[in-house]
Write a protein that holds these residues in place. Structure first.
Motif, PDB file in Angstrom:
ATOM      1  N   PRO A  49      -4.309   4.687   8.589  1.00 33.58           N
ATOM      2  CA  PRO A  49      -4.933   5.882   8.007  1.00 33.58           C
ATOM      3  C   PRO A  49      -5.153   5.803   6.504  1.00 33.58           C
ATOM      4  O   PRO A  49      -6.147   6.330   5.986  1.00 33.58           O
ATOM      5  CB  PRO A  49      -3.942   7.002   8.350  1.00 33.58           C
ATOM      6  CG  PRO A  49      -3.211   6.513   9.548  1.00 33.58           C
ATOM      7  CD  PRO A  49      -3.083   5.032   9.343  1.00 33.58           C
ATOM      8  N   ASP A  50      -4.211   5.183   5.785  1.00 35.84           N
ATOM      9  CA  ASP A  50      -4.342   5.060   4.332  1.00 35.84           C
ATOM     10  C   ASP A  50      -3.624   3.787   3.882  1.00 35.84           C
ATOM     11  O   ASP A  50      -3.111   3.031   4.700  1.00 35.84           O
ATOM     12  CB  ASP A  50      -3.806   6.302   3.616  1.00 35.84           C
ATOM     13  CG  ASP A  50      -2.343   6.596   3.927  1.00 35.84           C
ATOM     14  OD1 ASP A  50      -1.757   5.894   4.782  1.00 35.84           O
ATOM     15  OD2 ASP A  50      -1.774   7.527   3.329  1.00 35.84           O
ATOM     16  N   GLN A  51      -3.605   3.568   2.581  1.00 37.62           N
ATOM     17  CA  GLN A  51      -3.093   2.311   2.043  1.00 37.62           C
ATOM     18  C   GLN A  51      -1.618   2.106   2.376  1.00 37.62           C
ATOM     19  O   GLN A  51      -0.823   3.034   2.310  1.00 37.62           O
ATOM     20  CB  GLN A  51      -3.274   2.274   0.524  1.00 37.62           C
ATOM     21  CG  GLN A  51      -2.942   0.942  -0.117  1.00 37.62           C
ATOM     22  CD  GLN A  51      -3.782  -0.201   0.442  1.00 37.62           C
ATOM     23  OE1 GLN A  51      -5.003  -0.135   0.439  1.00 37.62           O
ATOM     24  NE2 GLN A  51      -3.138  -1.236   0.930  1.00 37.62           N
ATOM     25  N   TYR A  52      -1.260   0.888   2.702  1.00 39.54           N
ATOM     26  CA  TYR A  52       0.127   0.549   3.012  1.00 39.54           C
ATOM     27  C   TYR A  52       0.781  -0.114   1.797  1.00 39.54           C
ATOM     28  O   TYR A  52       0.086  -0.628   0.903  1.00 39.54           O
ATOM     29  CB  TYR A  52       0.193  -0.376   4.232  1.00 39.54           C
ATOM     30  CG  TYR A  52      -0.518  -1.695   4.058  1.00 39.54           C
ATOM     31  CD1 TYR A  52       0.155  -2.808   3.586  1.00 39.54           C
ATOM     32  CD2 TYR A  52      -1.879  -1.821   4.362  1.00 39.54           C
ATOM     33  CE1 TYR A  52      -0.489  -4.023   3.408  1.00 39.54           C
ATOM     34  CE2 TYR A  52      -2.538  -3.029   4.180  1.00 39.54           C
ATOM     35  CZ  TYR A  52      -1.843  -4.119   3.709  1.00 39.54           C
ATOM     36  OH  TYR A  52      -2.491  -5.310   3.524  1.00 39.54           O
ATOM     37  N   PRO A  53       2.128  -0.128   1.712  1.00 43.98           N
ATOM     38  CA  PRO A  53       2.814  -0.687   0.548  1.00 43.98           C
ATOM     39  C   PRO A  53       2.551  -2.183   0.362  1.00 43.98           C
ATOM     40  O   PRO A  53       2.479  -2.948   1.336  1.00 43.98           O
ATOM     41  CB  PRO A  53       4.300  -0.433   0.851  1.00 43.98           C
ATOM     42  CG  PRO A  53       4.296   0.716   1.802  1.00 43.98           C
ATOM     43  CD  PRO A  53       3.067   0.538   2.641  1.00 43.98           C
ATOM     44  N   ALA A  54       2.449  -2.585  -0.887  1.00 43.49           N
ATOM     45  CA  ALA A  54       2.191  -3.989  -1.214  1.00 43.49           C
ATOM     46  C   ALA A  54       3.341  -4.895  -0.797  1.00 43.49           C
ATOM     47  O   ALA A  54       3.148  -6.105  -0.638  1.00 43.49           O
ATOM     48  CB  ALA A  54       1.936  -4.130  -2.718  1.00 43.49           C
ATOM     49  N   ASP A  55       4.534  -4.333  -0.605  1.00 43.47           N
ATOM     50  CA  ASP A  55       5.709  -5.129  -0.237  1.00 43.47           C
ATOM     51  C   ASP A  55       5.490  -5.950   1.028  1.00 43.47           C
ATOM     52  O   ASP A  55       6.151  -6.967   1.238  1.00 43.47           O
ATOM     53  CB  ASP A  55       6.921  -4.217  -0.010  1.00 43.47           C
ATOM     54  CG  ASP A  55       7.456  -3.621  -1.295  1.00 43.47           C
ATOM     55  OD1 ASP A  55       7.051  -4.068  -2.370  1.00 43.47           O
ATOM     56  OD2 ASP A  55       8.280  -2.692  -1.209  1.00 43.47           O
ATOM     57  N   PHE A  56       4.568  -5.501   1.889  1.00 44.98           N
ATOM     58  CA  PHE A  56       4.396  -6.153   3.186  1.00 44.98           C
ATOM     59  C   PHE A  56       3.213  -7.112   3.229  1.00 44.98           C
ATOM     60  O   PHE A  56       2.906  -7.664   4.288  1.00 44.98           O
ATOM     61  CB  PHE A  56       4.248  -5.088   4.277  1.00 44.98           C
ATOM     62  CG  PHE A  56       5.380  -4.094   4.279  1.00 44.98           C
ATOM     63  CD1 PHE A  56       6.689  -4.507   4.474  1.00 44.98           C
ATOM     64  CD2 PHE A  56       5.134  -2.747   4.056  1.00 44.98           C
ATOM     65  CE1 PHE A  56       7.740  -3.612   4.445  1.00 44.98           C
ATOM     66  CE2 PHE A  56       6.183  -1.837   4.023  1.00 44.98           C
ATOM     67  CZ  PHE A  56       7.486  -2.265   4.224  1.00 44.98           C
ATOM     68  N   ARG A  57       2.573  -7.332   2.101  1.00 47.57           N
ATOM     69  CA  ARG A  57       1.375  -8.169   2.095  1.00 47.57           C
ATOM     70  C   ARG A  57       1.665  -9.642   2.322  1.00 47.57           C
ATOM     71  O   ARG A  57       0.746 -10.428   2.539  1.00 47.57           O
ATOM     72  CB  ARG A  57       0.602  -7.976   0.782  1.00 47.57           C
ATOM     73  CG  ARG A  57      -0.056  -6.610   0.692  1.00 47.57           C
ATOM     74  CD  ARG A  57      -0.820  -6.410  -0.587  1.00 47.57           C
ATOM     75  NE  ARG A  57      -1.267  -5.019  -0.696  1.00 47.57           N
ATOM     76  CZ  ARG A  57      -1.650  -4.449  -1.826  1.00 47.57           C
ATOM     77  NH1 ARG A  57      -1.641  -5.142  -2.957  1.00 47.57           N
ATOM     78  NH2 ARG A  57      -2.039  -3.183  -1.845  1.00 47.57           N
ATOM     79  N   PHE A  58       2.919 -10.032   2.293  1.00 52.83           N
ATOM     80  CA  PHE A  58       3.258 -11.435   2.573  1.00 52.83           C
ATOM     81  C   PHE A  58       3.141 -11.749   4.056  1.00 52.83           C
ATOM     82  O   PHE A  58       3.078 -12.919   4.456  1.00 52.83           O
ATOM     83  CB  PHE A  58       4.679 -11.746   2.084  1.00 52.83           C
ATOM     84  CG  PHE A  58       5.765 -11.126   2.927  1.00 52.83           C
ATOM     85  CD1 PHE A  58       6.360 -11.857   3.943  1.00 52.83           C
ATOM     86  CD2 PHE A  58       6.188  -9.824   2.698  1.00 52.83           C
ATOM     87  CE1 PHE A  58       7.363 -11.297   4.730  1.00 52.83           C
ATOM     88  CE2 PHE A  58       7.183  -9.257   3.480  1.00 52.83           C
ATOM     89  CZ  PHE A  58       7.769  -9.998   4.493  1.00 52.83           C
ATOM     90  N   LEU A  59       3.121 -10.734   4.900  1.00 47.73           N
ATOM     91  CA  LEU A  59       3.038 -10.953   6.341  1.00 47.73           C
ATOM     92  C   LEU A  59       1.639 -11.432   6.718  1.00 47.73           C
ATOM     93  O   LEU A  59       0.629 -10.877   6.251  1.00 47.73           O
ATOM     94  CB  LEU A  59       3.358  -9.663   7.097  1.00 47.73           C
ATOM     95  CG  LEU A  59       4.819  -9.183   7.004  1.00 47.73           C
ATOM     96  CD1 LEU A  59       4.945  -7.774   7.560  1.00 47.73           C
ATOM     97  CD2 LEU A  59       5.758 -10.135   7.740  1.00 47.73           C
ATOM     98  N   LYS A  60       1.575 -12.446   7.559  1.00 56.17           N
ATOM     99  CA  LYS A  60       0.299 -12.999   7.980  1.00 56.17           C
ATOM    100  C   LYS A  60      -0.486 -11.956   8.778  1.00 56.17           C
ATOM    101  O   LYS A  60       0.057 -11.306   9.667  1.00 56.17           O
ATOM    102  CB  LYS A  60       0.508 -14.242   8.851  1.00 56.17           C
ATOM    103  CG  LYS A  60       1.080 -15.433   8.096  1.00 56.17           C
ATOM    104  CD  LYS A  60       0.042 -16.032   7.155  1.00 56.17           C
ATOM    105  CE  LYS A  60       0.608 -17.233   6.399  1.00 56.17           C
ATOM    106  NZ  LYS A  60       0.934 -18.352   7.284  1.00 56.17           N
ATOM    107  N   GLY A  61      -1.744 -11.810   8.419  1.00 56.06           N
ATOM    108  CA  GLY A  61      -2.624 -10.867   9.098  1.00 56.06           C
ATOM    109  C   GLY A  61      -2.910  -9.620   8.288  1.00 56.06           C
ATOM    110  O   GLY A  61      -3.818  -8.855   8.626  1.00 56.06           O
ATOM    111  N   CYS A  62      -2.152  -9.405   7.213  1.00 59.57           N
ATOM    112  CA  CYS A  62      -2.348  -8.191   6.416  1.00 59.57           C
ATOM    113  C   CYS A  62      -3.766  -8.077   5.849  1.00 59.57           C
ATOM    114  O   CYS A  62      -4.296  -6.973   5.691  1.00 59.57           O
ATOM    115  CB  CYS A  62      -1.325  -8.127   5.272  1.00 59.57           C
ATOM    116  SG  CYS A  62       0.213  -7.330   5.758  1.00 59.57           S
ATOM    117  N   LYS A  63      -4.378  -9.215   5.548  1.00 64.58           N
ATOM    118  CA  LYS A  63      -5.740  -9.186   4.991  1.00 64.58           C
ATOM    119  C   LYS A  63      -6.750  -8.631   5.982  1.00 64.58           C
ATOM    120  O   LYS A  63      -7.853  -8.236   5.597  1.00 64.58           O
ATOM    121  CB  LYS A  63      -6.146 -10.595   4.556  1.00 64.58           C
ATOM    122  CG  LYS A  63      -5.380 -11.106   3.341  1.00 64.58           C
ATOM    123  CD  LYS A  63      -5.846 -12.488   2.928  1.00 64.58           C
ATOM    124  CE  LYS A  63      -5.077 -12.985   1.715  1.00 64.58           C
ATOM    125  NZ  LYS A  63      -5.491 -14.346   1.318  1.00 64.58           N
TER     126      LYS A  63
END
Length: 346
Positions: free
Chosen positions: A59-73
């Motif tokens: 629904p809206d932006q998620y925390p940057a802390d989890f951007r290391f997980l593959k697939g976030c892009k």
């Protein structure tokens, strides 16, 4: 082995829905946390592995802390790409609803979700799941949606197809939704699952470090300011409160997720059983509540803040100014104190 949560009939029905689907959409709740993002990414990896055209829409932006997980892009943010997101939802054959119990929890995305003709499967662990999906798997007794999802994957016979990227996502959700296994985490099945995830190749220590030991200067200064200048401690009620205005957040260049875990800090004081963090947003006050022991944070969220959650981790909303919200919270401190006193006597 981890006990089954799907009957053979349920597993067969879900497998058939997946087999028949050409386009799958995965959605989670507004203000996605680690459990919502972890479950969504794990399911995305699993469905991709089955050759399905799969999309994650948040629904809206998620925390940057989890951007290391593959697939976030590949995650699509509804508030940024509304028209495209709605077209995907309307054209989906199957929608997985993960980590929420009510369609209202997807916020602005709710009309598109409820209008979709797609088959819907709910996988969740919150109390009082609404009947809005064709299949519902809601297990409030389980620590996280990621833990529920791992069991579902196993019951579908898909464990062997699970990649390390899916396993990383599941572990992230399990870890973050239990406060790094400090609450709602005294079940032996949790650690059996972790052992299975380690077999898949996760590095649990590295995941912890990426989420909790990787901070910006602004984040550290914001949290230090919040504790030093804004924390109100009420030992007579076994409670603590932190309030932050939008101006204060902007002063430290706040990014979503920068205050994750802040509400837990006051609980490290031995005499504090209940902690509240109130954060000013553009149109409401976000309320995060935490507790320890048997203090029911979810009761306070439900009774006073139109929210809910789990025994030790809950949240809600307040419509008004931050000053009004703070005064309201202080006004219910005697109720909190009475609950704390009852627990200490029992």
């Amino acid at each position: 082995m981890v006990p089954r949560i799907l009957s053979k009939r349920e597993a067969d029905e879900m497998s058939q829905l997946i087999d028949m689907a050409k386009r799958i959409v995965i959605v989670c709740h507004v203000s996605p946390d680690g459990d919502a993002i972890g479950a969504s990414l794990a399911m995305w990896h699993m469905m991709n592995g089955l050759g399905k055209e799969t999309y994650i829409i948040v629904p809206d932006q998620y925390p940057a802390d989890f951007r290391f997980l593959k697939g976030c892009k590949e995650i699509l943010v509804y508030t940024r790409y509304t028209e495209f997101a709605e077209s995907l939802i309307s054209q989906a054959d199957l929608i997985f609803c993960l980590d929420f119990n009510d369609p209202q929890r997807v916020d602005l995305m709710c009309p598109a979700l409820t209008a979709s003709k797609a088959k819907k499967i709910l996988i969740d662990h919150h109390l009082h799941a609404k009947s809005f999906c064709d299949m519902t798997f809601s297990h409030p007794e389980i620590s996280s949606t990621c833990e529920v999802l791992f069991r579902v994957i196993c019951n579908l016979g898909l464990y062997e197809q699970m990649t390390v990227d899916a396993a990383n996502a599941i572990y992230t959700g399990m870890m973050t939704d239990t406060g790094n296994f400090t609450y709602n985490s005294n079940s032996r099945e949790i650690y059996l699952i972790i052992a299975e995830l380690i077999k898949k190749g996760i590095n649990k220590d590295a995941i912890y470090a990426r989420i909790h030991n990787t901070n910006s200067e602004d984040k550290l200064r914001l949290n230090s300011y919040a504790i030093f200048q804004k924390m109100e401690v009420y030992p007579q009620y076994s409670a603590a409160i932190i309030l932050l205005t939008q101006e204060e957040l902007n002063r430290y260049h706040y990014q979503k997720g920068d205050t994750e875990g802040l509400v837990n800090v006051p609980l490290s004081m031995g005499n504090i059983l209940f902690s509240a963090f109130l954060r000013e947003e553009s149109n409401l006050i976000k309320v995060s509540l935490r507790s320890k022991g048997n203090f029911p944070a979810n009761k306070i969220a439900t009774d006073y803040f139109n929210g809910g959650g789990h025994l030790n981790a809950a949240g809600g909303e307040f419509y008004g100014t931050l000053e009004e919200a703070g005064n309201f919270m202080r006004g219910i401190l005697p109720v909190i104190g009475d609950l704390a006193a009852q627990l200490k006597q029992s």
